[in-house]
Write a protein that holds these residues in place. Structure first.
Motif, PDB file in Angstrom:
ATOM      1  N   GLU A 139       0.829  -1.208   0.000  1.00 14.80           N
ATOM      2  CA  GLU A 139       0.000   0.000   0.000  1.00 14.80           C
ATOM      3  C   GLU A 139       0.866   1.261   0.000  1.00 14.80           C
ATOM      4  O   GLU A 139       0.555   2.251  -0.686  1.00 14.80           O
ATOM      5  N   ALA A 140       1.937   1.227   0.789  1.00 14.42           N
ATOM      6  CA  ALA A 140       2.859   2.376   0.854  1.00 14.42           C
ATOM      7  C   ALA A 140       3.513   2.626  -0.500  1.00 14.42           C
ATOM      8  O   ALA A 140       3.653   3.778  -0.934  1.00 14.42           O
TER       9      ALA A 140
ATOM     10  N   LYS B 199       2.254   1.787  -3.438  1.00 16.10           N
ATOM     11  CA  LYS B 199       1.218   2.283  -4.345  1.00 16.10           C
ATOM     12  C   LYS B 199       0.986   3.773  -4.138  1.00 16.10           C
ATOM     13  O   LYS B 199       0.885   4.548  -5.094  1.00 16.10           O
ATOM     14  N   LYS B 200       0.914   4.183  -2.846  1.00 17.30           N
ATOM     15  CA  LYS B 200       0.722   5.599  -2.524  1.00 17.30           C
ATOM     16  C   LYS B 200       1.889   6.436  -3.030  1.00 17.30           C
ATOM     17  O   LYS B 200       1.701   7.536  -3.568  1.00 17.30           O
TER      18      LYS B 200
ATOM     19  N   VAL C 239       1.587   6.774  -6.836  1.00 18.79           N
ATOM     20  CA  VAL C 239       0.537   7.738  -7.198  1.00 18.79           C
ATOM     21  C   VAL C 239       1.013   9.164  -6.947  1.00 18.79           C
ATOM     22  O   VAL C 239       0.817  10.065  -7.776  1.00 18.79           O
ATOM     23  N   LYS C 240       1.638   9.394  -5.789  1.00 18.59           N
ATOM     24  CA  LYS C 240       2.144  10.719  -5.426  1.00 18.59           C
ATOM     25  C   LYS C 240       3.195  11.197  -6.432  1.00 18.59           C
ATOM     26  O   LYS C 240       3.206  12.370  -6.839  1.00 18.59           O
TER      27      LYS C 240
END
Length: 324
Positions: A289-290, A292-293, A296-297
């Motif tokens: 999840e980290a 992926k974030k 995206v960022k």
């Protein structure tokens, strides 16, 4: 008369001689491959087996030179002059090679945090007992096949060198040679890895090796080893048949109606394993999840920079006329 043999040479001399024995083993192995390439699978098979025997002899000498003191064990001498006993060592190493590959495969899946694999090895997952039971049965059958194979190696060595007849001349086929070649290569890899690891891995040599050596020279260990060699050397004793009987009994017990959960009786360890797998899954989930974030960022930042960073206007676009 002061004859020096493998049983009497000094540990320092062992460290010189083992290299010569390895070189001889390697020559025999290469000669076997040359013969096989010409279709001489009989003699090639015998040479492969003898080359492996020589390598195992070199391993014993290497261990003696590194403080194992195996030659002090009563009955150990037979390993230098008994073909069948050296095949037992080859069998053990072959099984270790087999199980080592399985372990490496499992560790690779574990390190990749393969969700399907982790679910299968979680004791609390549905059907774990059946999966574990089937896995151990499969490994038992593989070990049984190894025992059956190495029980026939001495016969193959003799058939390769001498003519035997049973409703026709007995010969060794290409397929039989290739199978033998695969087994011998597996055993050789274990031996060379141990020797090279002992020489090059300082941590193993200084930290892990001394406790092993100490354990081998303890009175209880020596007594057990002497009983083992006495049994192996006793008339009429067939070590392969004994091992096959033991494997067959274990196999039948697993096939019986005994729930496999009863075999895995240490519930504390099962709870620890299950808890550990759960933590690994959660950590992997958080990391994913980290990532992926972060991705995206990064994409948003790149897009923002592209929008704000405009190209400078050309003279034509600013309405500046060209001078005539």
């Amino acid at each position: 008369m002061n004859d020096k043999t493998f049983m009497t040479i000094s540990p320092e001399k062992c460290l010189v001689v083992y290299k010569q024995v390895i070189a001889k083993s390697q020559r025999q192995f290469e000669e076997a491959e040359v013969l096989a390439a010409r279709g001489g699978y009989d003699t090639a098979s015998s040479l492969l087996i003898i080359s492996n025997e020589e390598l195992l002899k070199a391993l014993i000498l290497f261990m003696e030179g590194n403080g194992f003191h195996l030659r002090k064990i009563k009955g150990f001498k037979t390993l230098f002059n008994n073909h069948k006993l050296r095949y037992l060592i080859a069998l053990v190493l072959s099984v270790l090679s087999l199980l080592g590959k399985e372990f490496a495969r499992g560790m690779a899946l574990f390190m990749k945090v393969d969700e399907d694999f982790l679910s299968k090895i979680d004791p609390k997952s549905p059907g774990f007992a059946d999966l574990a039971k089937n896995y151990f049965i499969a490994r038992l059958l593989e070990v049984k096949a190894e025992i059956e194979f190495f029980s026939k190696v001495d016969k193959a060595r003799q058939q390769g060198f001498y003519s035997e007849y049973n409703d026709g001349l007995i010969t060794i086929s290409k397929e039989e040679y290739l199978l033998l070649h695969t087994k011998i290569v597996g055993v050789n890899m274990i031996v060379h890895s141990f020797i090279e690891g002992t020489i090059t891995d300082e941590n193993f040599r200084l930290v892990h090796l001394p406790p092993i050596q100490k354990g081998l020279i303890e009175k209880t260990a020596i007594e057990q080893a002497e009983k083992f060699f006495a049994k192996l050397n006793s008339p009429g004793f067939n070590s392969y048949e004994s091992m096959l009987t033991l494997i067959e009994e274990m196999h039948q017990n697993m096939l019986s109606g005994i729930p496999f959960n009863e075999i895995l009786s240490d519930k504390k360890q099962i709870k620890k394993l299950s808890s550990g797998i759960k933590k690994i899954k959660n950590m992997h989930k958080k990391n994913t999840e980290a990532k992926k974030k972060a991705t995206v960022k990064k994409k948003l930042m790149t897009k923002k920079k592209t929008v704000t960073k405009k190209k400078p206007l050309t003279k034509a676009k600013r309405g500046v006329k060209k001078k005539k």
